[in-house]
Design a protein around this motif. Structure first.
Motif, PDB file in Angstrom:
ATOM      1  N   PHE A  95       6.925   5.936 -13.664  1.00  0.00           N
ATOM      2  CA  PHE A  95       7.696   5.536 -14.741  1.00  0.00           C
ATOM      3  C   PHE A  95       9.207   5.181 -14.787  1.00  0.00           C
ATOM      4  O   PHE A  95      10.206   6.456 -13.997  1.00  0.00           O
ATOM      5  N   LEU A  96       9.471   4.303 -14.350  1.00  0.00           N
ATOM      6  CA  LEU A  96      10.652   3.600 -14.140  1.00  0.00           C
ATOM      7  C   LEU A  96      11.435   3.406 -15.196  1.00  0.00           C
ATOM      8  O   LEU A  96      11.068   2.473 -16.181  1.00  0.00           O
ATOM      9  N   LYS A  97      12.218   3.996 -16.017  1.00  0.00           N
ATOM     10  CA  LYS A  97      13.195   3.896 -17.093  1.00  0.00           C
ATOM     11  C   LYS A  97      14.831   3.283 -16.374  1.00  0.00           C
ATOM     12  O   LYS A  97      14.561   3.080 -16.492  1.00  0.00           O
ATOM     13  N   ILE A  98      14.510   1.815 -17.498  1.00  0.00           N
ATOM     14  CA  ILE A  98      15.401   0.932 -17.319  1.00  0.00           C
ATOM     15  C   ILE A  98      16.029   0.431 -18.170  1.00  0.00           C
ATOM     16  O   ILE A  98      15.821  -0.293 -19.532  1.00  0.00           O
ATOM     17  N   ASP A 108       1.112  -0.987   0.290  1.00  0.00           N
ATOM     18  CA  ASP A 108       0.622   0.508   0.061  1.00  0.00           C
ATOM     19  C   ASP A 108       0.842   1.124  -0.338  1.00  0.00           C
ATOM     20  O   ASP A 108       0.973   2.223   0.941  1.00  0.00           O
ATOM     21  N   LEU A 109       1.726   1.123  -0.941  1.00  0.00           N
ATOM     22  CA  LEU A 109       2.353   2.249  -1.342  1.00  0.00           C
ATOM     23  C   LEU A 109       2.143   3.610  -1.310  1.00  0.00           C
ATOM     24  O   LEU A 109       1.229   3.525  -2.378  1.00  0.00           O
ATOM     25  N   ASN A 110       2.709   4.631  -1.273  1.00  0.00           N
ATOM     26  CA  ASN A 110       2.456   6.247  -1.297  1.00  0.00           C
ATOM     27  C   ASN A 110       3.835   6.599  -1.483  1.00  0.00           C
ATOM     28  O   ASN A 110       4.663   6.140  -1.134  1.00  0.00           O
ATOM     29  N   ILE A 111       3.703   7.943  -2.683  1.00  0.00           N
ATOM     30  CA  ILE A 111       5.539   8.435  -3.321  1.00  0.00           C
ATOM     31  C   ILE A 111       5.556   9.584  -2.148  1.00  0.00           C
ATOM     32  O   ILE A 111       4.804  10.357  -1.988  1.00  0.00           O
ATOM     33  N   ILE A 112       6.181   9.316  -1.739  1.00  0.00           N
ATOM     34  CA  ILE A 112       6.928  10.920  -0.585  1.00  0.00           C
ATOM     35  C   ILE A 112       7.637  11.941  -0.985  1.00  0.00           C
ATOM     36  O   ILE A 112       6.909  13.138  -1.293  1.00  0.00           O
ATOM     37  N   ASP A 113       8.284  11.125  -2.396  1.00  0.00           N
ATOM     38  CA  ASP A 113       9.252  12.690  -2.894  1.00  0.00           C
ATOM     39  C   ASP A 113       9.927  11.432  -3.971  1.00  0.00           C
ATOM     40  O   ASP A 113      10.193  10.568  -3.954  1.00  0.00           O
ATOM     41  N   VAL A 114      10.244  11.588  -5.058  1.00  0.00           N
ATOM     42  CA  VAL A 114      10.262  11.734  -6.028  1.00  0.00           C
ATOM     43  C   VAL A 114      11.652  12.913  -7.199  1.00  0.00           C
ATOM     44  O   VAL A 114      11.714  13.510  -6.826  1.00  0.00           O
ATOM     45  N   GLY A 115      13.274  12.160  -7.313  1.00  0.00           N
ATOM     46  CA  GLY A 115      14.041  12.440  -7.577  1.00  0.00           C
ATOM     47  C   GLY A 115      14.157  11.819  -9.213  1.00  0.00           C
ATOM     48  O   GLY A 115      13.750  10.627  -9.904  1.00  0.00           O
ATOM     49  N   SER A 126      21.338   1.360 -16.561  1.00  0.00           N
ATOM     50  CA  SER A 126      20.843   1.794 -15.796  1.00  0.00           C
ATOM     51  C   SER A 126      19.445   2.704 -15.295  1.00  0.00           C
ATOM     52  O   SER A 126      19.192   2.084 -15.903  1.00  0.00           O
ATOM     53  N   PHE A 127      19.044   3.712 -14.868  1.00  0.00           N
ATOM     54  CA  PHE A 127      17.798   3.391 -14.171  1.00  0.00           C
ATOM     55  C   PHE A 127      17.631   4.859 -13.872  1.00  0.00           C
ATOM     56  O   PHE A 127      18.213   6.016 -13.749  1.00  0.00           O
ATOM     57  N   SER A 128      16.190   5.792 -14.573  1.00  0.00           N
ATOM     58  CA  SER A 128      16.540   6.920 -14.447  1.00  0.00           C
ATOM     59  C   SER A 128      14.063   6.578 -13.758  1.00  0.00           C
ATOM     60  O   SER A 128      14.191   5.609 -14.258  1.00  0.00           O
ATOM     61  N   ILE A 129      14.281   7.898 -13.789  1.00  0.00           N
ATOM     62  CA  ILE A 129      12.333   7.808 -12.695  1.00  0.00           C
ATOM     63  C   ILE A 129      11.691   9.375 -13.648  1.00  0.00           C
ATOM     64  O   ILE A 129      12.308  10.093 -13.174  1.00  0.00           O
ATOM     65  N   GLU A 130      11.131   8.656 -13.338  1.00  0.00           N
ATOM     66  CA  GLU A 130       9.644  10.304 -14.086  1.00  0.00           C
ATOM     67  C   GLU A 130       8.199   9.977 -13.453  1.00  0.00           C
ATOM     68  O   GLU A 130       7.752   8.881 -13.280  1.00  0.00           O
ATOM     69  N   TYR A 131       7.475  11.442 -13.075  1.00  0.00           N
ATOM     70  CA  TYR A 131       6.530  10.936 -12.205  1.00  0.00           C
ATOM     71  C   TYR A 131       5.597  12.214 -12.366  1.00  0.00           C
ATOM     72  O   TYR A 131       5.373  12.896 -13.065  1.00  0.00           O
ATOM     73  N   LEU A 183       8.839   1.022 -17.154  1.00  0.00           N
ATOM     74  CA  LEU A 183       7.958   0.451 -16.142  1.00  0.00           C
ATOM     75  C   LEU A 183       6.172   1.620 -15.647  1.00  0.00           C
ATOM     76  O   LEU A 183       7.229   2.590 -15.609  1.00  0.00           O
ATOM     77  N   LYS A 184       5.617   1.277 -16.425  1.00  0.00           N
ATOM     78  CA  LYS A 184       4.508   2.578 -15.457  1.00  0.00           C
ATOM     79  C   LYS A 184       3.741   1.767 -13.950  1.00  0.00           C
ATOM     80  O   LYS A 184       3.148   0.947 -13.964  1.00  0.00           O
ATOM     81  N   LEU A 185       3.827   2.522 -13.488  1.00  0.00           N
ATOM     82  CA  LEU A 185       3.409   1.683 -12.152  1.00  0.00           C
ATOM     83  C   LEU A 185       2.170   3.219 -11.556  1.00  0.00           C
ATOM     84  O   LEU A 185       2.505   4.460 -11.882  1.00  0.00           O
ATOM     85  N   VAL A 186       1.539   2.360 -11.553  1.00  0.00           N
ATOM     86  CA  VAL A 186      -0.078   3.546 -10.755  1.00  0.00           C
ATOM     87  C   VAL A 186       0.345   3.486  -9.135  1.00  0.00           C
ATOM     88  O   VAL A 186       0.277   3.138  -8.146  1.00  0.00           O
ATOM     89  N   ILE A 187       1.311   4.278  -8.546  1.00  0.00           N
ATOM     90  CA  ILE A 187       1.604   4.626  -7.402  1.00  0.00           C
ATOM     91  C   ILE A 187       0.844   6.273  -6.484  1.00  0.00           C
ATOM     92  O   ILE A 187       1.399   6.974  -7.497  1.00  0.00           O
ATOM     93  N   PRO A 188       0.093   6.706  -6.472  1.00  0.00           N
ATOM     94  CA  PRO A 188      -0.136   8.264  -6.007  1.00  0.00           C
ATOM     95  C   PRO A 188       0.890   8.301  -4.999  1.00  0.00           C
ATOM     96  O   PRO A 188       1.602   8.277  -4.007  1.00  0.00           O
ATOM     97  N   MET A 189       1.156  10.099  -4.952  1.00  0.00           N
ATOM     98  CA  MET A 189       1.750  10.982  -4.004  1.00  0.00           C
ATOM     99  C   MET A 189       0.648  10.569  -2.842  1.00  0.00           C
ATOM    100  O   MET A 189      -0.203  11.344  -2.932  1.00  0.00           O
ATOM    101  N   GLU A 190       1.512  10.811  -2.056  1.00  0.00           N
ATOM    102  CA  GLU A 190       0.871  11.323  -0.324  1.00  0.00           C
ATOM    103  C   GLU A 190       0.769  12.762   0.136  1.00  0.00           C
ATOM    104  O   GLU A 190       0.870  13.261  -0.012  1.00  0.00           O
ATOM    105  N   LYS A 191      -0.830  11.888   0.350  1.00  0.00           N
ATOM    106  CA  LYS A 191      -1.686  13.157   0.629  1.00  0.00           C
ATOM    107  C   LYS A 191      -0.850  14.047   1.743  1.00  0.00           C
ATOM    108  O   LYS A 191      -0.671  13.391   2.185  1.00  0.00           O
ATOM    109  N   LYS A 192      -0.835  15.389   1.411  1.00  0.00           N
ATOM    110  CA  LYS A 192      -0.409  16.656   2.573  1.00  0.00           C
ATOM    111  C   LYS A 192      -1.369  16.942   3.862  1.00  0.00           C
ATOM    112  O   LYS A 192      -2.448  17.474   2.872  1.00  0.00           O
TER     113      LYS A 192
END
Length: 118
Positions: A96-99, A36-43, A85-90, A108-117
Motif C-alpha cells: 500500500f503506497l499512501k500518497i 519481476d519485483l519482489n520485496i526485500i524489506d519494507v519501512g 507526503s508518502f508512506s508505505i504499509e505491507y 495505491l494497492k500493488l501486488v508485489i510478493p516478499m522475497e522468499k528466504k
C-alpha cells in the motif's frame, strides 16, 4: 470572466487527468513482468525491491516532492511528481503506497510478493 473561468476549469481538469495518468504509469511500472519485483524489506517511508530476473536491487522512496525508483548502484527514475507526503504499509502480498498530492490523497494497492528466504 466566463472565458477565464472555463480556461481555469479546463486547466484544473487536465492537471487531474495528468495526475491520474502518472498514477497508472506508476502502478504499471512497479507491477510489470519486465521488472519481476519482489520485496526485500519494507519501512514506513521506503521499500527495497529486487528484480528476480537480473538480481538488480532498488529503493522506492520520496525525495523532495517526488517519488523515485532508485538503483542500489546508482541512478534513479522519477515515478510521481507533486507529492506532499508518502508512506508505505505491507500486508503480504499487497503493498500500500499512501500518497498525498496537492489536491488529493490516494492509496495505491500493488501486488508485489516478499522475497522468499532460502
Amino acid at each position: 470572466m466566463t472565458t477565464c473561468w472555463k480556461l481555469c476549469t479546463s486547466q484544473y481538469q487536465r492537471s487531474n487527468e495528468n495526475s491520474e495518468f502518472s498514477l497508472q504509469q506508476c502502478i504499471s511500472l512497479l507491477e510489470s513482468d519486465q521488472l519481476d519485483l519482489n520485496i526485500i524489506d519494507v519501512g514506513k517511508y521506503t521499500v527495497a525491491l529486487k528484480n528476480n530476473k537480473t538480481g538488480a536491487r532498488y529503493f522506492l522512496s520520496q525525495h523532495g516532492e517526488m517519488i523515485q525508483f532508485i538503483g542500489f548502484s546508482g541512478g534513479h527514475v522519477p515515478i510521481l511528481y507533486h507529492v506532499k507526503s508518502f508512506s508505505i504499509e505491507y500486508d503480504e502480498p499487497i503493498l500500500f503506497l499512501k500518497i498525498k498530492q496537492e489536491r488529493q490523497n490516494r492509496t495505491l494497492k500493488l501486488v508485489i510478493p516478499m522475497e522468499k528466504k532460502v
